[in-house]
Design an enzyme around this catalytic site. Structure first.
Site, PDB file in Angstrom:
ATOM      1  N   ARG A  97       0.935  -1.387  -0.035  1.00  0.00           N
ATOM      2  CA  ARG A  97       0.115   0.248  -0.027  1.00  0.00           C
ATOM      3  C   ARG A  97       0.975   1.264  -0.109  1.00  0.00           C
ATOM      4  O   ARG A  97       0.517   2.127  -0.750  1.00  0.00           O
ATOM      5  CB  ARG A  97      -0.796  -0.174   1.274  1.00  0.00           C
ATOM      6  CG  ARG A  97      -1.841   1.277   1.590  1.00  0.00           C
ATOM      7  CD  ARG A  97      -2.619   1.020   2.524  1.00  0.00           C
ATOM      8  NE  ARG A  97      -3.454   2.140   2.772  1.00  0.00           N
ATOM      9  CZ  ARG A  97      -3.231   3.132   3.516  1.00  0.00           C
ATOM     10  NH1 ARG A  97      -1.852   3.044   4.393  1.00  0.00           N
ATOM     11  NH2 ARG A  97      -3.821   4.461   3.601  1.00  0.00           N
ATOM     12  N   SER A 134      -6.735   2.296   0.144  1.00  0.00           N
ATOM     13  CA  SER A 134      -6.967   2.029   1.735  1.00  0.00           C
ATOM     14  C   SER A 134      -6.695   0.670   1.666  1.00  0.00           C
ATOM     15  O   SER A 134      -6.931  -0.235   0.751  1.00  0.00           O
ATOM     16  CB  SER A 134      -8.209   2.677   2.286  1.00  0.00           C
ATOM     17  OG  SER A 134      -9.267   2.040   1.552  1.00  0.00           O
ATOM     18  N   GLY A 154     -11.754  -6.256  11.202  1.00  0.00           N
ATOM     19  CA  GLY A 154     -11.408  -5.643  12.362  1.00  0.00           C
ATOM     20  C   GLY A 154     -10.100  -4.778  11.778  1.00  0.00           C
ATOM     21  O   GLY A 154      -9.716  -4.370  10.658  1.00  0.00           O
ATOM     22  N   HIS A 159     -25.923 -21.060   6.369  1.00  0.00           N
ATOM     23  CA  HIS A 159     -26.040 -22.432   6.260  1.00  0.00           C
ATOM     24  C   HIS A 159     -26.663 -23.156   5.050  1.00  0.00           C
ATOM     25  O   HIS A 159     -26.457 -24.107   4.823  1.00  0.00           O
ATOM     26  CB  HIS A 159     -26.071 -23.149   7.660  1.00  0.00           C
ATOM     27  CG  HIS A 159     -24.971 -24.185   7.767  1.00  0.00           C
ATOM     28  ND1 HIS A 159     -24.609 -24.808   6.826  1.00  0.00           N
ATOM     29  CD2 HIS A 159     -24.300 -24.490   9.020  1.00  0.00           C
ATOM     30  CE1 HIS A 159     -23.607 -25.673   7.385  1.00  0.00           C
ATOM     31  NE2 HIS A 159     -23.425 -25.727   8.584  1.00  0.00           N
ATOM     32  N   ASP A 198     -21.695 -23.868   3.001  1.00  0.00           N
ATOM     33  CA  ASP A 198     -21.336 -25.141   4.077  1.00  0.00           C
ATOM     34  C   ASP A 198     -19.880 -24.493   4.727  1.00  0.00           C
ATOM     35  O   ASP A 198     -19.342 -23.693   4.042  1.00  0.00           O
ATOM     36  CB  ASP A 198     -21.061 -26.495   3.164  1.00  0.00           C
ATOM     37  CG  ASP A 198     -22.221 -27.192   2.817  1.00  0.00           C
ATOM     38  OD1 ASP A 198     -23.443 -26.821   3.395  1.00  0.00           O
ATOM     39  OD2 ASP A 198     -22.390 -27.788   1.717  1.00  0.00           O
TER      40      ASP A 198
END
Length: 543
Positions: free
Chosen positions: A361, A373, A489, A516, A520
């Protein structure tokens, strides 16, 4: 004659709207193009323009009130005009009038027509349907005039639909022989908009007959060559910096939007486009040196958000207040509840080494006018991983599972009223810099409530990033009808073990929420492994 204005359908899923703010009050003069009100839909708060000129005689829905689509919103007419009949049952009267007109039109159509054959090379251009819900269009600006040469791909006009103002390109070449809808006028879809053909062709018969059949507003015919030959002052005005047509500055819709977002007065911008038209690059390259320091300070102060005044609560006293839920907040609550309680969620979390991504970056951002970003890198990596694992790029239906082979990634953006998800169409075909520019543009317009409904539709996968707030790990609710959403995060510096040695490294946790019914556990895990490969080795995203 007074006109009834109804609650518009501003998005495909809108069933009712809330009047957030009236910008006009009863008795005010209204011009075509004036903003009447700000209306909250299920997706955004949008400005609603007036397509009629006159005096605002009646307001049917007060600020803060909601009403179904097509409800009486307002009445515009002549000052002092009696509107009691419209208030008592004008809608019914209008319906009868329309049906009578329709019957009359049918009877006219039943008569044998003497429409002359269209000469060779002549093309009739009709009002295009520029959105699924569009029934009428308004010509905001003509970029060509009668007698002008038109090439395939030239912009003929800017047309206002029920959702946005859009440029309309010509698909034919020739000379503009006839204009059927003047600037500021509205006409139904498929009405005659213009006629293009060889110079000097007589199209008066075609125009007259098509006007009767298509019920389009009649316009002046190109009878007088002297009128076209006049060195009119209009051309000079169009070429000037502050040129206006029908009270409008001669600029593209995108240029208007960028100028509004940046607080730039378009009258100060010199246009480099056709006939002095202001285009996107003119606004982006406009320097603030043309603005006095005092004005610049004023613009900056206006742009700063004003902190809400907190109520004074004496110590030891209980205090609470009720805030009315906006349409957006109601929709968020309904859709997320449906998603959480109908789709069986499960979550997969991995930790990604971001050292190479940080180096890459830094190098990319040394390129002039480039700003990428970490979120842009995540979006790009997701797009490429989805092409390798299409089962994650799916939608559940009762009878079938829809596997999308195109990748449209939604990027969650926090706004004042809640959360919106603008969509990057065909993300896998975009470069990192294109993704960065698109996300910045969409996020900026989302926070200014300027996103169009079509820009929030069609996602096949979603990315939500709270890393900029210091959140290291979290889970998200799937944005249906998608089958998965990635929660991103913060990048944190911490001790890590590499080759048996404890070293300082930079890591980031990402969590994939999966439905689900379609994805899977092993499929989701394989997707995350591919995602990690791309992020830990960014050069592979260029392969």
């Amino acid at each position: 004659m007074a006109k009834i204005i109804t609650m518009p359908r501003l998005s495909d899923t809108m069933t009712e709207g809330v009047v957030a703010t009236w910008l006009k009050k009863v008795g005010d003069t209204v011009k075509e193009g004036d903003i009447l009100a700000e209306i909250e839909t299920d997706k955004a708060t949008m400005e609603f323009e007036a397509f009629e000129a006159g005096t605002l005689l009646h307001i049917g829905i007060q600020e803060g009130e909601s009403a179904p689509v097509d409800s009486l919103l307002a009445i515009i007419g002549k000052e002092g005009e009696d509107i009691s009949s419209l208030l008592a049952g004008g809608n019914a009267a209008q319906t009868v009038e329309k049906s009578t007109e329709a019957d009359h039109t049918k009877s006219e159509e039943a008569k044998p027509k003497t429409t002359p054959e269209i000469p060779a090379g002549v093309k009739v251009v009709t009002m295009p349907r520029l959105s699924d819900t569009m029934t009428d269009g308004t010509v905001a600006t003509w970029l060509k005039k009668i007698g002008d040469t038109v090439k395939e791909g030239d912009i003929l006009a800017e047309i206002e639909t029920d959702k946005a103002t859009m440029e309309f390109e010509s698909f034919n070449s020739g000379t503009l022989l006839y204009i059927g809808v003047q600037e500021g006028q509205s006409a139904p879809v498929d009405s005659i908009l213009a006629i293009i053909g060889p110079a000097g062709t007589d199209v008066s018969g075609i125009a007259e007959n098509f006007t009767k059949g298509g019920d389009a507003p009649k316009a002046e015919k190109p009878e007088s060559k002297s009128e076209d030959a006049k060195p009119s002052t209009e051309n000079k005005e169009e070429a000037s910096t502050s040129s206006e047509t029908n009270g409008r500055i001669f600029a593209s819709p995108l240029a208007r939007q960028i100028a509004k977002d940046k607080g730039i007065n378009l009258s100060q911008v010199k246009g480099s486009g056709e006939n002095g038209r202001i285009v996107k690059s003119d606004v982006e390259n406009f320097t603030s040196s043309a603005v006095t320091p005092q004005k610049a300070v004023q613009q900056e102060s206006i742009a700063q958000p004003v902190a809400a005044v907190q109520p004074f609560v004496p110590a030891g006293e209980s205090y609470s207040e009720e805030v009315k839920n906006s349409q957006m907040r109601k929709t968020i609550a309904r859709r997320l509840s449906e998603s959480k309680f109908t789709a069986p969620h499960y979550y997969l979390t991995i930790e990604v080494a971001m050292d190479e991504a940080m180096k890459s970056r830094a190098i990319i951002n040394t390129v002039p006018d480039t700003k990428v970003s970490f979120n842009d890198m995540v979006v790009k990596a997701c797009a490429m991983a989805l092409k390798k694992h299409p089962q994650v790029n799916t939608q559940w239906k009762e009878d079938v599972t829809v596997i999308n082979h195109h990748v449209n990634i939604g990027v969650a953006v926090a706004v004042e009223d809640g959360l919106v998800v603008p969509v990057l169409k065909f993300t896998d075909q975009m470069s990192l810099t294109q993704i960065g520019s698109a996300v910045k543009d969409l996020a900026g317009r989302a926070k200014n409530k300027k996103l169009q409904p079509t820009e929030m539709e069609g996602s096949t996968f979603t990315v939500s990033n709270l890393g900029m707030f210091g959140i290291t790990e979290f889970t998200s609710i799937i944005n249906q009808p998608n089958s998965a959403i990635l929660s991103v995060g913060a990048i944190i510096e911490k001790p890590v073990v590499r080759n048996g040695q404890i070293v300082v490294g930079n890591t980031m946790k990402v969590t994939l929420a999966c439905d689900h019914r379609t994805v899977d556990g092993a499929t989701g895990a394989q997707f995350l492994q591919t995602l990690r490969t791309y992020l830990e080795n960014p050069v592979t995203m260029l392969a």
